[in-house]
Design an enzyme around this catalytic site. Structure first.
Site, PDB file in Angstrom:
ATOM      1  N   HIS A 186       5.751   7.540  -8.187  1.00  0.00           N
ATOM      2  CA  HIS A 186       5.248   7.085  -6.891  1.00  0.00           C
ATOM      3  C   HIS A 186       5.761   5.687  -6.566  1.00  0.00           C
ATOM      4  CE1 HIS A 186       1.949   6.652  -3.809  1.00  0.00           C
ATOM      5  NE2 HIS A 186       2.096   5.372  -4.119  1.00  0.00           N
ATOM      6  N   GLU A 187       5.639   4.771  -7.521  1.00  0.00           N
ATOM      7  CA  GLU A 187       6.049   3.384  -7.259  1.00  0.00           C
ATOM      8  C   GLU A 187       7.562   3.260  -7.101  1.00  0.00           C
ATOM      9  OE1 GLU A 187       3.937   1.441  -6.314  1.00  0.00           O
ATOM     10  OE2 GLU A 187       2.123   2.368  -7.086  1.00  0.00           O
ATOM     11  N   HIS A 221       8.530   3.908  -3.590  1.00  0.00           N
ATOM     12  CA  HIS A 221       8.485   2.725  -2.724  1.00  0.00           C
ATOM     13  C   HIS A 221       9.719   1.849  -2.954  1.00  0.00           C
ATOM     14  CE1 HIS A 221       4.533   3.575  -1.256  1.00  0.00           C
ATOM     15  NE2 HIS A 221       3.931   3.392  -2.414  1.00  0.00           N
TER      16      HIS A 221
END
Length: 326
Positions: free
Chosen positions: A238-239, A242
């Site tokens: 997920h990170e 980003h």
């Protein structure tokens, strides 16, 4: 095809977690330290305007440090569209939205910085780090990206071991440890607390604040860690999303600017657990049709629930990579 694939992947990943837990003896503290790094860094301030994006557990005491407003997204997207069109990565549609045609592939060098307390709390094993790289490769291979671990180190520092987003400790930690250039992924593991699972910087922020670039994740979210149900490695997935230029699937809610990806249905708020059939924006926004993207890596769902990026997200990552990190 989507539901059976998700169920099969969830079963495989649950078995993987069980095997890892048995291998690690239920604790990450058995691993020997990997090198040593001095913790004596000078104080530096984070550059203003550098945005980070986080993932949090239900009931987190610390809010997502990068809940972007529509205006902030619009400003970022204006610069991105201008650069993408100038570089031939896409074109503007008649309605002014950006149509991306980029399709790139890249091998991304990775440095993992393990941050422990002075007493050694927060340790992760080499096996967990290897498993984490494998999780990233499985998630990003369909989008054309692979990850290669090129270095790892261990630091004992009480302040850094609990550093949160935007803190002086974060700045010190990253200034002291970060390796490589704009194409290099630096992952820091610590115990940031407050219910946060991790946070990341966006690629468009690199030029302004290169030393702050990277991803910080909760040490117990690595595969086999104790942060159930977020211990299959997808906090990092997920990170890194980003870090590759993606917003949350729920960015902007039902009526905001959205995540700038046309094939992810709008979502009113983060999904927790795995709420199959959730449709939080039903009838609320043109072009938002479809059930909430709870299986998407950029939602807040449990690790076992998430298994995909969309084609639109892959195109966006390719264009962001080509413009900001290549």
């Amino acid at each position: 095809m989507r539901a059976p694939l998700g169920q099969a992947r969830s079963l495989v990943r649950a078995l993987l977690a069980l095997v890892l837990a048995m291998t690690l003896g239920g604790s990450a503290a058995v691993a020997p330290a990997i090198g040593s790094v001095s913790s004596g860094a000078g104080v530096a301030c984070a550059e203003p305007g550098t945005a980070t994006s986080a993932k949090a557990r239900p009931g987190a005491r610390v809010a997502d440090p990068n809940t972007l407003s529509d205006a902030e997204v619009a400003s970022r997207e204006k610069a991105f569209a201008k650069g993408a069109v100038a570089k031939g990565l896409g074109h503007l549609r008649p309605d002014g939205t950006l149509d991306l045609a980029a399709a790139v592939s890249a091998t991304i060098p990775v440095y993992v910085h393990e941050i422990l307390s002075a007493a050694g709390a927060g340790d992760v094993t080499s096996s967990q780090i290897s498993a984490q790289i494998n999780v990233l490769n499985a998630a990003y291979a369909p989008s054309g990206f692979t990850f290669s671990l090129v270095g790892q180190d261990t630091t004992r520092n009480d302040s850094w071991s609990v550093a949160g987003p935007g803190s002086t400790a974060e700045t010190q930690m990253k200034n002291a440890l970060r390796q490589g250039g704009k194409n290099t992924l630096n992952i820091y593991t610590n115990n940031m607390g407050g219910g946060l699972l991790g946070w990341a910087t966006f690629p468009s922020d690199y030029t302004r604040s290169p030393n702050l670039d990277g991803v910080v994740i909760l040490y117990s979210s690595l595969p086999g860690g104790s942060a159930v149900p977020y211990n299959l490695g997808d906090t990092a997935t997920h990170e890194v999303g980003h870090w590759m230029g993606l917003y949350h699937t729920f960015q902007g809610g039902c009526s905001g600017s959205g995540d700038q990806v046309s094939d992810t249905p709008a979502e009113r708020s983060p999904a927790y657990g795995c709420p199959t059939g959730r449709d939080s924006c039903k009838g609320k926004k043109a072009g938002a049709a479809g059930l909430d993207p709870i299986t998407n890596f950029m939602d807040y769902s449990d690790d076992a629930c998430m298994f995909e990026f969309t084609q639109g997200q892959s195109s966006r990552m390719s264009a962001q990579w080509a413009l900001y990190r290549a």
